[in-house]
Motif scaffolding. Structure first.
Motif, PDB file in Angstrom:
ATOM      1  N   SER A  91      22.611  69.510  57.904  1.00 66.88           N
ATOM      2  CA  SER A  91      21.482  70.675  57.661  1.00 66.88           C
ATOM      3  C   SER A  91      21.051  70.893  56.233  1.00 66.88           C
ATOM      4  O   SER A  91      19.953  70.821  55.966  1.00 66.88           O
ATOM      5  CB  SER A  91      21.962  72.041  58.175  1.00 66.88           C
ATOM      6  N   PHE A  92      22.265  70.764  55.376  1.00 72.18           N
ATOM      7  CA  PHE A  92      21.819  71.253  53.856  1.00 72.18           C
ATOM      8  C   PHE A  92      21.140  70.116  53.329  1.00 72.18           C
ATOM      9  O   PHE A  92      20.119  70.184  52.782  1.00 72.18           O
ATOM     10  CB  PHE A  92      23.147  71.264  53.197  1.00 72.18           C
ATOM     11  N   ALA A  93      21.471  68.794  53.526  1.00 71.03           N
ATOM     12  CA  ALA A  93      20.787  67.662  53.235  1.00 71.03           C
ATOM     13  C   ALA A  93      19.359  67.485  53.960  1.00 71.03           C
ATOM     14  O   ALA A  93      18.280  67.292  53.100  1.00 71.03           O
ATOM     15  CB  ALA A  93      21.448  66.306  53.515  1.00 71.03           C
ATOM     16  N   ILE A  94      19.133  67.752  54.962  1.00 75.92           N
ATOM     17  CA  ILE A  94      17.850  67.826  55.849  1.00 75.92           C
ATOM     18  C   ILE A  94      17.010  68.858  55.291  1.00 75.92           C
ATOM     19  O   ILE A  94      15.805  68.518  55.059  1.00 75.92           O
ATOM     20  CB  ILE A  94      18.141  67.628  57.279  1.00 75.92           C
ATOM     21  N   ILE A  95      17.606  70.078  55.190  1.00 75.91           N
ATOM     22  CA  ILE A  95      16.545  71.041  54.644  1.00 75.91           C
ATOM     23  C   ILE A  95      16.106  70.867  53.135  1.00 75.91           C
ATOM     24  O   ILE A  95      14.960  71.088  52.834  1.00 75.91           O
ATOM     25  CB  ILE A  95      17.234  72.640  54.830  1.00 75.91           C
ATOM     26  N   THR A  96      16.950  70.384  52.504  1.00 81.06           N
ATOM     27  CA  THR A  96      16.747  70.162  50.996  1.00 81.06           C
ATOM     28  C   THR A  96      15.599  69.031  50.924  1.00 81.06           C
ATOM     29  O   THR A  96      14.618  69.096  50.451  1.00 81.06           O
ATOM     30  CB  THR A  96      18.062  69.428  50.372  1.00 81.06           C
ATOM     31  N   ALA A  97      15.689  68.039  51.764  1.00 81.55           N
ATOM     32  CA  ALA A  97      14.654  66.890  51.712  1.00 81.55           C
ATOM     33  C   ALA A  97      13.276  67.357  52.508  1.00 81.55           C
ATOM     34  O   ALA A  97      12.286  67.087  51.921  1.00 81.55           O
ATOM     35  CB  ALA A  97      15.159  65.764  52.677  1.00 81.55           C
ATOM     36  N   ILE A  98      13.503  68.140  53.535  1.00 81.33           N
ATOM     37  CA  ILE A  98      12.177  68.646  54.063  1.00 81.33           C
ATOM     38  C   ILE A  98      11.592  69.604  53.121  1.00 81.33           C
ATOM     39  O   ILE A  98      10.453  69.535  53.150  1.00 81.33           O
ATOM     40  CB  ILE A  98      12.509  69.435  55.488  1.00 81.33           C
ATOM     41  N   SER A  99      12.051  70.447  52.516  1.00 85.37           N
ATOM     42  CA  SER A  99      11.571  71.404  51.470  1.00 85.37           C
ATOM     43  C   SER A  99      10.759  70.889  50.523  1.00 85.37           C
ATOM     44  O   SER A  99       9.872  71.348  49.940  1.00 85.37           O
ATOM     45  CB  SER A  99      12.732  72.250  50.845  1.00 85.37           C
ATOM     46  N   PHE A 100      11.150  69.480  50.192  1.00 86.20           N
ATOM     47  CA  PHE A 100      10.281  68.573  48.930  1.00 86.20           C
ATOM     48  C   PHE A 100       8.893  68.122  49.615  1.00 86.20           C
ATOM     49  O   PHE A 100       7.992  68.150  48.875  1.00 86.20           O
ATOM     50  CB  PHE A 100      11.108  67.548  48.375  1.00 86.20           C
ATOM     51  N   VAL A 101       8.925  67.776  50.893  1.00 86.13           N
ATOM     52  CA  VAL A 101       7.931  67.160  51.536  1.00 86.13           C
ATOM     53  C   VAL A 101       7.137  68.047  52.334  1.00 86.13           C
ATOM     54  O   VAL A 101       5.867  67.835  52.795  1.00 86.13           O
ATOM     55  CB  VAL A 101       8.162  66.035  52.326  1.00 86.13           C
ATOM     56  N   PHE A 105       2.857  68.178  53.811  1.00 88.31           N
ATOM     57  CA  PHE A 105       2.479  67.733  55.294  1.00 88.31           C
ATOM     58  C   PHE A 105       2.201  69.083  56.310  1.00 88.31           C
ATOM     59  O   PHE A 105       2.096  68.814  57.433  1.00 88.31           O
ATOM     60  CB  PHE A 105       3.601  66.914  55.897  1.00 88.31           C
ATOM     61  N   GLN A 106       2.312  70.283  55.863  1.00 84.15           N
ATOM     62  CA  GLN A 106       2.278  71.335  56.787  1.00 84.15           C
ATOM     63  C   GLN A 106       1.152  71.375  57.445  1.00 84.15           C
ATOM     64  O   GLN A 106       0.982  72.025  58.601  1.00 84.15           O
ATOM     65  CB  GLN A 106       2.598  72.602  56.006  1.00 84.15           C
ATOM     66  N   ASP A 107       0.066  70.758  57.040  1.00 87.75           N
ATOM     67  CA  ASP A 107      -1.351  70.970  57.659  1.00 87.75           C
ATOM     68  C   ASP A 107      -1.448  69.791  58.726  1.00 87.75           C
ATOM     69  O   ASP A 107      -2.560  69.717  59.590  1.00 87.75           O
ATOM     70  CB  ASP A 107      -2.413  70.965  56.693  1.00 87.75           C
ATOM     71  N   VAL A 108      -0.654  68.757  58.802  1.00 86.15           N
ATOM     72  CA  VAL A 108      -0.835  67.639  59.534  1.00 86.15           C
ATOM     73  C   VAL A 108      -0.627  68.012  61.065  1.00 86.15           C
ATOM     74  O   VAL A 108       0.611  68.786  61.428  1.00 86.15           O
ATOM     75  CB  VAL A 108       0.126  66.603  59.184  1.00 86.15           C
ATOM     76  N   LEU A 109      -1.477  67.818  62.047  1.00 83.81           N
ATOM     77  CA  LEU A 109      -1.436  68.184  63.280  1.00 83.81           C
ATOM     78  C   LEU A 109      -0.293  67.848  64.175  1.00 83.81           C
ATOM     79  O   LEU A 109       0.561  68.412  64.831  1.00 83.81           O
ATOM     80  CB  LEU A 109      -2.595  67.934  64.010  1.00 83.81           C
ATOM     81  N   TRP A 110       0.095  66.339  63.940  1.00 78.36           N
ATOM     82  CA  TRP A 110       0.916  66.012  64.922  1.00 78.36           C
ATOM     83  C   TRP A 110       2.460  66.453  64.400  1.00 78.36           C
ATOM     84  O   TRP A 110       3.463  66.531  65.070  1.00 78.36           O
ATOM     85  CB  TRP A 110       1.004  64.399  64.714  1.00 78.36           C
TER      86      TRP A 110
END
Length: 185
Positions: A91-101, A105-110
């Motif tokens: 979870s720590f690794a995934i959240i860290t990676a997601i926070s950077f990208v 991509f937050q406005d991408v519909l899919w």
């Protein structure tokens, strides 16, 4: 050497649980049960209810508390540490990676649709955990009344869930005392 293998097995098992379960602790319960009871046979079916109750009653996330408790039971302090780090690390690794990208991509519909699908899947896992816990719980009018009262208080009243848990524990103790007195007669 066996202790190191057991500690590594705890770490890898809980890392897998942490990696492949979305939605928090309640969504992890079915996978924790399958891995620790059915696959590894570290604990029994009866133990999982106790572990969930203890993990739910102690401060902190339920999955981390359950991992720590199971790890301690199976491998002592090093097992508790390995299981806890194992369940938290993905979870720590995934959240860290997601926070950077995510910002990009937050406005991408899919992407939004994917998160909606994940939420639906998490709900299904929570319902499965609820059903599994219900099947293993004691049945009777008292248990049903406590369950209904706890649900009503937590869902519809502005009551802190800590007080709901404390009330349920007190009600269980009172019931045990009443049954104990009745059995002594």
């Amino acid at each position: 050497m066996k202790r190191i293998q057991k500690t590594l097995s705890l770490f890898l098992t809980f890392m897998k649980i942490g990696l492949f379960t979305f939605g928090g602790g309640y969504a992890m319960i079915p996978l924790i049960q399958r891995e620790t009871v059915e696959n590894k046979k570290w604990i029994g079916d009866d133990d999982i209810l106790e572990i969930v109750a203890i993990a739910e009653s102690t401060p902190g996330p339920i999955a981390i508390n359950a991992a720590t408790f199971i790890g301690c039971r199976v491998g002592g302090f090093s097992g508790a540490l390995a299981a806890t780090v194992g369940v938290v690390l993905p979870s720590f690794a995934i959240i860290t990676a997601i926070s950077f990208v995510l910002a990009a991509f937050q406005d991408v519909l899919w992407i939004r649709y994917a998160f909606n699908g994940i939420r639906a899947g998490v709900l299904a896992l929570i319902v499965k955990a609820l059903w599994s816990m219900y099947r293993q719980s004691p049945k009777g009018i008292f248990a049903y009344l406590i369950m209904l009262g706890a649900f009503a208080a937590a869902a519809f009243l502005p009551v802190n869930v800590v007080f709901v848990i404390l009330f349920c524990a007190a009600a269980g103790i009172v019931q045990a005392l009443i049954i104990g007195r009745r059995d002594k007669r």
